[in-house]
Motif scaffolding. Structure first.
Motif, PDB file in Angstrom:
ATOM      1  N   UNK A   1       0.843  -1.191   0.000  1.00  0.00           N
ATOM      2  CA  UNK A   1       0.000   0.000   0.000  1.00  0.00           C
ATOM      3  C   UNK A   1       0.883   1.248   0.000  1.00  0.00           C
ATOM      4  N   UNK A   2       0.477   2.242  -0.706  1.00  0.00           N
ATOM      5  CA  UNK A   2       1.211   3.509  -0.847  1.00  0.00           C
ATOM      6  C   UNK A   2       2.569   3.293  -1.507  1.00  0.00           C
ATOM      7  N   UNK A   3       3.137   4.359  -1.968  1.00  0.00           N
ATOM      8  CA  UNK A   3       4.457   4.302  -2.602  1.00  0.00           C
ATOM      9  C   UNK A   3       5.531   4.161  -1.531  1.00  0.00           C
ATOM     10  N   UNK A   4       6.429   3.227  -1.751  1.00  0.00           N
ATOM     11  CA  UNK A   4       7.548   3.002  -0.837  1.00  0.00           C
ATOM     12  C   UNK A   4       8.809   2.899  -1.696  1.00  0.00           C
TER      13      UNK A   4
ATOM     14  N   UNK B   1       3.486   1.823  -9.807  1.00  0.00           N
ATOM     15  CA  UNK B   1       2.419   1.936 -10.788  1.00  0.00           C
ATOM     16  C   UNK B   1       1.230   2.602 -10.102  1.00  0.00           C
ATOM     17  N   UNK B   2       0.175   2.919 -10.812  1.00  0.00           N
ATOM     18  CA  UNK B   2      -1.001   3.518 -10.172  1.00  0.00           C
ATOM     19  C   UNK B   2      -1.780   2.483  -9.348  1.00  0.00           C
ATOM     20  N   UNK B   3      -2.790   2.945  -8.634  1.00  0.00           N
ATOM     21  CA  UNK B   3      -3.697   2.046  -7.919  1.00  0.00           C
ATOM     22  C   UNK B   3      -3.554   2.113  -6.421  1.00  0.00           C
ATOM     23  N   UNK B   4      -4.345   1.285  -5.744  1.00  0.00           N
ATOM     24  CA  UNK B   4      -4.385   1.275  -4.286  1.00  0.00           C
ATOM     25  C   UNK B   4      -3.150   0.619  -3.665  1.00  0.00           C
ATOM     26  N   UNK B   5      -2.494  -0.240  -4.380  1.00  0.00           N
ATOM     27  CA  UNK B   5      -1.257  -0.883  -3.928  1.00  0.00           C
ATOM     28  C   UNK B   5      -0.208  -0.612  -5.002  1.00  0.00           C
ATOM     29  N   UNK B   6       0.352   0.602  -5.014  1.00  0.00           N
ATOM     30  CA  UNK B   6       1.163   1.046  -6.147  1.00  0.00           C
ATOM     31  C   UNK B   6       2.611   0.557  -6.184  1.00  0.00           C
ATOM     32  N   UNK B   7       3.116   0.025  -5.080  1.00  0.00           N
ATOM     33  CA  UNK B   7       4.504  -0.427  -5.074  1.00  0.00           C
ATOM     34  C   UNK B   7       4.554  -1.929  -5.316  1.00  0.00           C
TER      35      UNK B   7
ATOM     36  N   UNK C   1       0.449  -2.523   4.862  1.00  0.00           N
ATOM     37  CA  UNK C   1      -0.233  -3.710   4.359  1.00  0.00           C
ATOM     38  C   UNK C   1       0.359  -4.106   3.013  1.00  0.00           C
ATOM     39  N   UNK C   2       0.378  -5.410   2.766  1.00  0.00           N
ATOM     40  CA  UNK C   2       0.911  -5.960   1.517  1.00  0.00           C
ATOM     41  C   UNK C   2      -0.104  -6.927   0.915  1.00  0.00           C
TER      42      UNK C   2
ATOM     43  N   UNK D   1       0.320   1.604 -18.044  1.00  0.00           N
ATOM     44  CA  UNK D   1       1.217   1.747 -16.897  1.00  0.00           C
ATOM     45  C   UNK D   1       1.280   0.490 -16.035  1.00  0.00           C
ATOM     46  N   UNK D   2       0.593  -0.562 -16.452  1.00  0.00           N
ATOM     47  CA  UNK D   2       0.582  -1.809 -15.689  1.00  0.00           C
ATOM     48  C   UNK D   2      -0.785  -2.081 -15.082  1.00  0.00           C
ATOM     49  N   UNK D   3      -0.823  -3.098 -14.303  1.00  0.00           N
ATOM     50  CA  UNK D   3      -2.050  -3.557 -13.660  1.00  0.00           C
ATOM     51  C   UNK D   3      -2.397  -2.627 -12.496  1.00  0.00           C
ATOM     52  N   UNK D   4      -3.640  -2.149 -12.477  1.00  0.00           N
ATOM     53  CA  UNK D   4      -4.107  -1.276 -11.401  1.00  0.00           C
ATOM     54  C   UNK D   4      -5.091  -2.060 -10.543  1.00  0.00           C
ATOM     55  N   UNK D   5      -4.834  -2.087  -9.236  1.00  0.00           N
ATOM     56  CA  UNK D   5      -5.719  -2.754  -8.278  1.00  0.00           C
ATOM     57  C   UNK D   5      -6.467  -1.683  -7.497  1.00  0.00           C
TER      58      UNK D   5
END
Length: 160
Positions: free
Chosen positions: A10-13, A53-59, A86-87, A120-124
């Motif tokens: 979750x979030x960019x790390x 990438x974009x989305x709710x779990x971007x990293x 969270x992962x 940009x890849x798979x977005x969740x």
């Protein structure tokens, strides 16, 4: 067989935060993928690739040369606790929208997310629990064929 772990956070790390957290949680050397000559890789080292990438779990985190004696769910639970994030990891159903959510305290439970493919890849997005209260998860569904049946929860202490 060489095993590969694919996780989302979750979030960019930043990779510079992920690698030390993995090394500390798993007690193995962690190196960036492609940054070292293969002949110079220390015995037992894990290689890690990180991108956003974009989305709710971007990293996204890909782990190569993972410890053979460590179950993935135990590793990601230790990592999530260390990182305090969270992962997600793929579950065993082959349903692209079903994952295992590992919370920051190490608790593991199945969830569903909407999956959208983009340039940009798979977005969740749109995370929701996998539960028998959901029509999608009732009866004969891939959810019931999984080791992680709807409403299953592995508490943090059991995941450690």
């Amino acid at each position: 067989m060489i095993e590969l772990w694919n996780w989302r956070i979750e979030r960019r790390v930043a990779a510079t935060e992920i690698r030390p957290a993995l090394a500390d949680a798993l007690r193995v050397p962690v190196l960036p993928l492609g940054a070292i000559d293969p002949a110079d890789i220390p015995q037992g080292a894990m290689l890690v690739d990180v991108w956003h990438r974009p989305g709710d779990f971007p990293t996204s985190v890909d782990c190569y040369a993972v410890p053979a004696d460590l179950p993935e769910v135990v590793a990601v639970a230790a990592f999530a606790r260390r990182l305090r994030r969270s992962c997600l990891l793929p579950d065993d159903t082959l349903d692209a929208g079903r994952h295992l959510l590992v919370t920051a305290d190490g608790t593991i439970r199945p969830v569903h997310l909407d999956v959208r493919e983009t340039d940009d890849g798979e977005i969740l997005s749109n995370q929701r629990l996998c539960t028998v209260l959901s029509p999608r998860c009732r009866g004969w569904s891939p959810c019931h064929q999984s080791r992680w049946s709807p409403d299953s929860v592995l508490p943090a202490l059991a995941a450690a």
